[in-house]
Design an enzyme around this catalytic site. Structure first.
Site, short mmCIF file in Angstrom:
data_model
loop_
_atom_site.label_atom_id
_atom_site.label_comp_id
_atom_site.label_asym_id
_atom_site.label_seq_id
_atom_site.Cartn_x
_atom_site.Cartn_y
_atom_site.Cartn_z
N LYS A 92 0.68 -1.16 0.01
CA LYS A 92 -0.13 -0.07 -0.09
C LYS A 92 0.92 1.22 -0.08
O LYS A 92 0.71 2.01 -0.92
CB LYS A 92 -0.97 0.05 1.20
CG LYS A 92 -1.93 1.20 1.12
CD LYS A 92 -2.47 1.57 2.48
CE LYS A 92 -1.58 2.13 3.48
NZ LYS A 92 -2.37 2.83 4.74
N ASP A 108 -6.55 0.85 1.09
CA ASP A 108 -6.69 1.49 2.48
C ASP A 108 -8.19 0.91 2.81
O ASP A 108 -8.66 0.13 2.14
CB ASP A 108 -6.32 2.73 2.65
CG ASP A 108 -7.42 3.59 1.97
OD1 ASP A 108 -8.49 3.11 1.54
OD2 ASP A 108 -7.32 4.86 2.44
#
Length: 354
Positions: A223, A241
Site C-alpha cells: 500500500k 486502504d
C-alpha cells in the site's frame, strides 16, 4: 497554494453535485389502480358500474380495482402509511440487488469511476509532501491515524530531519517525541530510522522508484509503495486502504478481504492508466459520503449504481448533514492543498481548529 476558491460558493457547488442523483433507480411505485401505479379514484367515482361495493368499503384488500366491475377502494389505502382521505407519499424503497454478469459488473464499475471523476475532479493524495522522501515518511506515519494528524506533525519533523541522512542519524527519543501525535510512535520511529538508514546505505539517499525495492524498506508494504509510486513517480497503482476496501466490497466489485487479492481483482476491472486516480476518487468518496458506520446514501451521486443503497441514511436532508470536509463545508485534511481544491485548508497543530 494559488488563489483559493470561496468556501461558501465552492461548498454549495459540490454539495449540489453530490446530491443531484440521489433518487434510486428502482424506487417502488405507490399502490393504486390495478397495476398502473396511479392513485385509486375516490369512493363513488369508480369506473365501470359507477357504484362502490359495501357503502364505500374496499372491494378487496390490495387497494386495486376489483376485476372489471369498477369497484374501488376508499378510505384507507394500503401501502401508503394508512392515510385516510388524502394519499400519503410512499417511502423510497430499493428492491434487492439482482445478480449480474461479470460484464455488467465491469460496466457498472467503470461508470461509477466516471461519475466519481465528475464529483471529485480535484481528488488527490491527502498527505502534504514536497518530494518522494517526505511522501514515503508521511505514508508510514499515516498508519492507524488520520492524514490530518500526519500533516499537522510533519512540518516540524521535516524541519528537523529534511533528508534520509539526517533522519537516519536522529536520536530515537527525539524522533519519537516529534511523531508522538500520530500514535504508535515507538514502532513508527523504528521504521523511519530503519528506512532512512537503508536509503542512505543502499540507494545513495534517494527513494527508489520500483515496487520491489520499496517493499524491502522497513515499515513499507504494498500500500505504501503504491502511494509513493503513483504520486511521486507517476507509476500507476491501486492503493487498498480501509476506505478503498470497504467501498469496493459494498459495490460488489470484489468479495476479497485480503488487500493484495483486492488489488489484483480491481486491477483486472480498470485500465492501468486509471489505477492511481481511481484510488484517490474511491478514498475521497469513502471519507466524505460513504462512511463506514453511517453512509450518507441520500446524498450519494452514485446511489442508482450502488448495491448497498439503504445501508445508511436515505433522507436527502438528513444525509447532507453527514457529509464531511469540503462536501459538508468543513476544512480539508491538507495544510497545503492543491490550487484546485475547492475547500479550506486544515489548521496547523495546536491552533484549536483541528
Amino acid at each position: 497554494m494559488g488563489e483559493q476558491v470561496s468556501p461558501d460558493s465552492a461548498n454549495a457547488t459540490y454539495a449540489d453535485k453530490a446530491t443531484k442523483a440521489v433518487k434510486p433507480a428502482e424506487a417502488s411505485k405507490p399502490v393504486g389502480a390495478a397495476g398502473t401505479g396511479k392513485p385509486a379514484r375516490p369512493a363513488g367515482k369508480a369506473s365501470g358500474a359507477g357504484r362502490t361495493s359495501g357503502a364505500g368499503k374496499a372491494a378487496g384488500t390490495t387497494g386495486r380495482t376489483s376485476g372489471t366491475t369498477g369497484k374501488a377502494k376508499a378510505g384507507k389505502s394500503r401501502g401508503t402509511g394508512g392515510a385516510k382521505g388524502d394519499e400519503a407519499t410512499p417511502k423510497k424503497t430499493v428492491k434487492p440487488w439482482k445478480p449480474e454478469s461479470r460484464l455488467a459488473m465491469v460496466r457498472r464499475a467503470r461508470r461509477i469511476n466516471r461519475e466519481l471523476a465528475e464529483v471529485y475532479p480535484y481528488a488527490h493524495p491527502e498527505l502534504d509532501f514536497r518530494n518522494p522522501f517526505e511522501l514515503l515518511v508521511a505514508t508510514v506515519l499515516s498508519a492507524q491515524t488520520t492524514d490530518l494528524r500526519v500533516n499537522q506533525t510533519t512540518p516540524a519533523l521535516f524541519a528537523r530531519y529534511p533528508t534520509p541522512e539526517d533522519m537516519a542519524a536522529a536520536a530515537p527519543e527525539e524522533l519519537e517525541e516529534i511523531i508522538r501525535p500520530t500514535g504508535f510512535f515507538r514502532a513508527k520511529s523504528r521504521s523511519l530510522l530503519g528506512l532512512s538508514a537503508a536509503l542512505r546505505d543502499e540507494f545513495d539517499g534517494r527513494v527508489p522508484g520500483r515496487l520491489e525495492d520499496l517493499v524491502r524498506l522497513p515499515g513499507v508494504g504494498r500500500k505504501t509503495a503504491n502511494v509513493v509510486l503513483g504520486n511521486a513517480f507517476g507509476v500507476p497503482g491501486i492503493t487498498v486502504d480501509t476506505h478503498f476496501g470497504r467501498l469496493v466490497r459494498r459495490w460488489k466489485w470484489t468479495e476479497q478481504e485480503d488487500p493484495e487479492k483486492v488489488e489484483a481483482e480491481i486491477c483486472e476491472i480498470f485500465p492501468k492508466s486509471e489505477w492511481t486516480m481511481l484510488s484517490h476518487r474511491v478514498v475521497f468518496h469513502g471519507r466524505r459520503i460513504c462512511h463506514s458506520r453511517k453512509p450518507a446514501c441520500g446524498a450519494c451521486p452514485i446511489a442508482p449504481l450502488c448495491p448497498a443503497y439503504g445501508e445508511g441514511e436515505t433522507d436527502p436532508e438528513k444525509a447532507k448533514k453527514l457529509l464531511k470536509y469540503e462536501m459538508g463545508g468543513y476544512p480539508g485534511q491538507r495544510l497545503a492543498p492543491p490550487p484546485d481544491y475547492p475547500g479550506r485548508p486544515a489548521a496547523p497543530l495546536g491552533t484549536g481548529d483541528e
